[in-house]
Design a protein around this motif. Structure first.
Motif, PDB file in Angstrom:
ATOM      1  N   LYS A 263       1.170  -1.209  -0.229  1.00  0.00           N
ATOM      2  CA  LYS A 263       0.215   0.503   0.460  1.00  0.00           C
ATOM      3  C   LYS A 263       1.154   1.436  -0.185  1.00  0.00           C
ATOM      4  O   LYS A 263       1.996   1.287   0.405  1.00  0.00           O
ATOM      5  CB  LYS A 263      -0.346   0.115   1.406  1.00  0.00           C
ATOM      6  CG  LYS A 263      -1.558  -0.711   1.149  1.00  0.00           C
ATOM      7  CD  LYS A 263      -2.959  -0.162   0.601  1.00  0.00           C
ATOM      8  CE  LYS A 263      -4.330  -1.996   0.365  1.00  0.00           C
ATOM      9  NZ  LYS A 263      -5.352  -2.683  -0.435  1.00  0.00           N
TER      10      LYS A 263
ATOM     11  N   HIS B 159       0.757   4.457   1.713  1.00  0.00           N
ATOM     12  CA  HIS B 159       0.868   5.666   3.308  1.00  0.00           C
ATOM     13  C   HIS B 159       0.982   7.168   2.024  1.00  0.00           C
ATOM     14  O   HIS B 159       2.212   7.214   2.496  1.00  0.00           O
ATOM     15  CB  HIS B 159       1.239   5.132   4.128  1.00  0.00           C
ATOM     16  CG  HIS B 159       1.559   3.621   4.301  1.00  0.00           C
ATOM     17  ND1 HIS B 159       1.841   2.810   3.645  1.00  0.00           N
ATOM     18  CD2 HIS B 159       0.909   3.287   5.566  1.00  0.00           C
ATOM     19  CE1 HIS B 159       1.187   1.520   4.255  1.00  0.00           C
ATOM     20  NE2 HIS B 159       1.434   1.501   5.558  1.00  0.00           N
TER      21      HIS B 159
ATOM     22  N   ASN C 125      -3.276   8.367   4.363  1.00  0.00           N
ATOM     23  CA  ASN C 125      -4.250   7.040   3.801  1.00  0.00           C
ATOM     24  C   ASN C 125      -4.018   5.891   3.131  1.00  0.00           C
ATOM     25  O   ASN C 125      -2.902   6.444   3.028  1.00  0.00           O
ATOM     26  CB  ASN C 125      -5.928   8.305   2.954  1.00  0.00           C
ATOM     27  CG  ASN C 125      -6.856   8.896   3.235  1.00  0.00           C
ATOM     28  OD1 ASN C 125      -8.052   8.174   3.500  1.00  0.00           O
ATOM     29  ND2 ASN C 125      -6.772   9.909   3.310  1.00  0.00           N
ATOM     30  N   LEU C 126      -4.612   5.220   3.017  1.00  0.00           N
ATOM     31  CA  LEU C 126      -4.028   3.548   2.161  1.00  0.00           C
ATOM     32  C   LEU C 126      -4.915   3.512   0.463  1.00  0.00           C
ATOM     33  O   LEU C 126      -5.314   3.888   0.335  1.00  0.00           O
ATOM     34  CB  LEU C 126      -3.742   2.774   2.965  1.00  0.00           C
ATOM     35  CG  LEU C 126      -2.768   2.447   3.782  1.00  0.00           C
ATOM     36  CD1 LEU C 126      -2.210   3.717   4.578  1.00  0.00           C
ATOM     37  CD2 LEU C 126      -3.252   0.629   4.923  1.00  0.00           C
TER      38      LEU C 126
ATOM     39  N   ASP D 120      -8.607   2.464   0.000  1.00  0.00           N
ATOM     40  CA  ASP D 120      -8.915   1.689   1.322  1.00  0.00           C
ATOM     41  C   ASP D 120      -9.994   2.274   1.939  1.00  0.00           C
ATOM     42  O   ASP D 120      -9.056   3.529   2.777  1.00  0.00           O
ATOM     43  CB  ASP D 120      -7.674   1.140   1.759  1.00  0.00           C
ATOM     44  CG  ASP D 120      -8.044   0.573   3.233  1.00  0.00           C
ATOM     45  OD1 ASP D 120      -9.169   0.323   3.612  1.00  0.00           O
ATOM     46  OD2 ASP D 120      -7.280  -0.579   3.802  1.00  0.00           O
TER      47      ASP D 120
ATOM     48  N   SER E 284      -8.986   2.997   6.173  1.00  0.00           N
ATOM     49  CA  SER E 284      -8.027   3.185   6.230  1.00  0.00           C
ATOM     50  C   SER E 284      -7.599   4.593   7.217  1.00  0.00           C
ATOM     51  O   SER E 284      -5.905   4.322   7.637  1.00  0.00           O
ATOM     52  CB  SER E 284      -6.991   2.950   5.084  1.00  0.00           C
ATOM     53  OG  SER E 284      -6.657   3.912   3.913  1.00  0.00           O
TER      54      SER E 284
ATOM     55  N   GLY F  98      -0.025   0.536  10.804  1.00  0.00           N
ATOM     56  CA  GLY F  98      -0.773   0.017   9.953  1.00  0.00           C
ATOM     57  C   GLY F  98      -2.050  -0.958  10.131  1.00  0.00           C
ATOM     58  O   GLY F  98      -3.100   0.326   9.492  1.00  0.00           O
TER      59      GLY F  98
ATOM     60  N   LYS G  28      -3.452   0.231  12.442  1.00  0.00           N
ATOM     61  CA  LYS G  28      -3.633   1.338  13.360  1.00  0.00           C
ATOM     62  C   LYS G  28      -4.227   1.254  15.008  1.00  0.00           C
ATOM     63  O   LYS G  28      -5.000   2.300  15.690  1.00  0.00           O
ATOM     64  CB  LYS G  28      -5.848   1.721  13.295  1.00  0.00           C
ATOM     65  CG  LYS G  28      -6.387   1.841  11.617  1.00  0.00           C
ATOM     66  CD  LYS G  28      -7.988   2.413  11.624  1.00  0.00           C
ATOM     67  CE  LYS G  28      -7.662   2.599  10.971  1.00  0.00           C
ATOM     68  NZ  LYS G  28      -9.436   3.202  10.150  1.00  0.00           N
TER      69      LYS G  28
END
Length: 368
Positions: free
Chosen positions: A225, A227, A235-236, A244, A247, A290, A292
């Motif tokens: 991904k 980032h 955001n991803l 995503d 994300s 990633g 969270k």
């Protein structure tokens, strides 16, 4: 006899208690809580000064003295030098250095040998290298052209239509250097917007994303991904530019200061935006991952810079190195063997040594 026995027992208890206290103090000393310890910490003064574009290059250090580009190892010994002339700028990946003066592009390998040295059609705004390709932005101001060459200078790709009335802000290679992302600022719209373009080098444009009005200042690639980090949120996106939807993480008021990227994901270290603007006086840190996970840390003292070393956070103040594991309850402290205070943080080498400055002097701190 009973009194004598009780006296001996009390004496033994005092000895045992004192021994335990001494052991605890010794353990805390080794951990660095009292500013010292058995762990090795070395500081090397380098011959460059802070105004000479001092830059990490893998486990080595680059600097430019106004005419010549130098490469030093971790001991400060010169590895190679390359004449560029006045007015040069450069960037470096892990193994490739790209430098430019006006419209003249130089591509150097890790040993400092030029694999390409020639003039491009127009003035070079900036350039970046990956593992096997180099991308250069050429032209004055808005509506530039993006050129991609292999490390021997062979033309691979070019793009100008996507950047009409735009200014390219940043770019980098990802996915083993086979893909390239760029961010460009569209200043002629109703409101300024950042556009991200994603390319498979030598093939085609795989995606274009409108990242919105917030300025995207960093893009990382990890776990398959991209980032994207702006002044408001993280955001991803995948390599086609698909968002995503789950994300998003808010990072308003925080600025990314370091990141560890791996095949599985990214670990990102943030500091308060206001504490990184001019004179860095960082007192708080925040770690995002990633998945969270979100952790916050309060530093024992204000620091000029901070970074990640595996699963350890480190921060450097005027005279102390602070370290803590992600799950630790407190920071350990190691005094730096320097007579003058640290005033700036430059960056981190691939071997986790840190480049710092004290006024104009530059030092390399080998972290324990």
């Amino acid at each position: 006899m009973d009194r004598e026995g009780n006296g001996i027992s009390r004496y033994r208890m005092v000895i045992i208690t004192a021994a335990l206290a001494l052991l605890i103090v010794l353990i805390l000393f080794i951990m660095g809580v009292f500013g010292g310890g058995a762990r090795r910490l070395s500081v090397t003064k380098l011959r460059c000064i802070a105004t000479q574009q001092v830059t990490p290059f893998g486990d080595k250090v680059l600097y430019y003295d106004g005419t010549t580009l130098f490469c030093l190892n971790a001991n400060g010994t010169e590895q190679w030098k390359y004449a560029l002339g006045p007015g040069a700028r450069f960037t470096a990946s892990e193994d490739i250095v790209t430098a430019w003066v006006g419209g003249h592009l130089h591509i150097l390998n890790r040993a400092g040998h030029a694999t390409y040295n020639d003039r491009l059609p127009d003035t070079i705004q900036f350039a970046k290298a990956g593992r096997q390709y180099v991308a250069a932005v050429i032209g004055e101001g808005f509506s530039p052209m993006l050129l991609v060459k292999d490390i021997n200078g062979l033309a691979v790709d070019s793009e100008s239509v996507a950047y009409a009335d735009k200014m390219i802000m940043d770019m980098d290679f990802f996915e083993n250097g086979d893909y390239l992302w760029t961010t460009a600022l569209d200043v002629y719209g109703v409101s300024p917007a950042t556009i991200m373009n994603i390319y498979r080098v030598g093939a085609m444009n795989t995606g274009e994303v409108d990242l919105g009005e917030e300025i995207t200042y960093r893009v990382l690639y990890a776990g398959g991904k991209l980032h994207t980090i702006n002044t408001k949120e993280l955001n991803l996106y995948d390599y086609r530019g698909t968002l995503d939807p789950f994300s998003k993480q808010l990072v308003y008021g925080w600025k990314l200061v370091d990141a560890n990227v791996s095949g599985s994901g990214a670990t990102m270290l943030f500091a308060p935006e206001m504490q990184t603007a001019n004179e860095q006086t960082i007192t708080e840190l925040r770690v995002l991952t990633g998945n969270k996970q979100n952790r916050r840390y309060t530093l024992p003292n204000s620091c000029v810079g901070a970074g990640l070393k595996g699963s350890t956070i480190f921060a450097i103040s005027a005279d102390t190195l602070y370290q803590a594991e992600f799950n630790a309850q407190r920071f350990s402290a190691l005094k730096l063997p320097l007579k003058s205070p640290i005033t700036g943080y430059i960056g981190k080498l691939s071997n986790n040594a840190s480049l710092v400055s004290s006024g104009l002097d530059v030092y390399l701190i080998t972290l324990p």
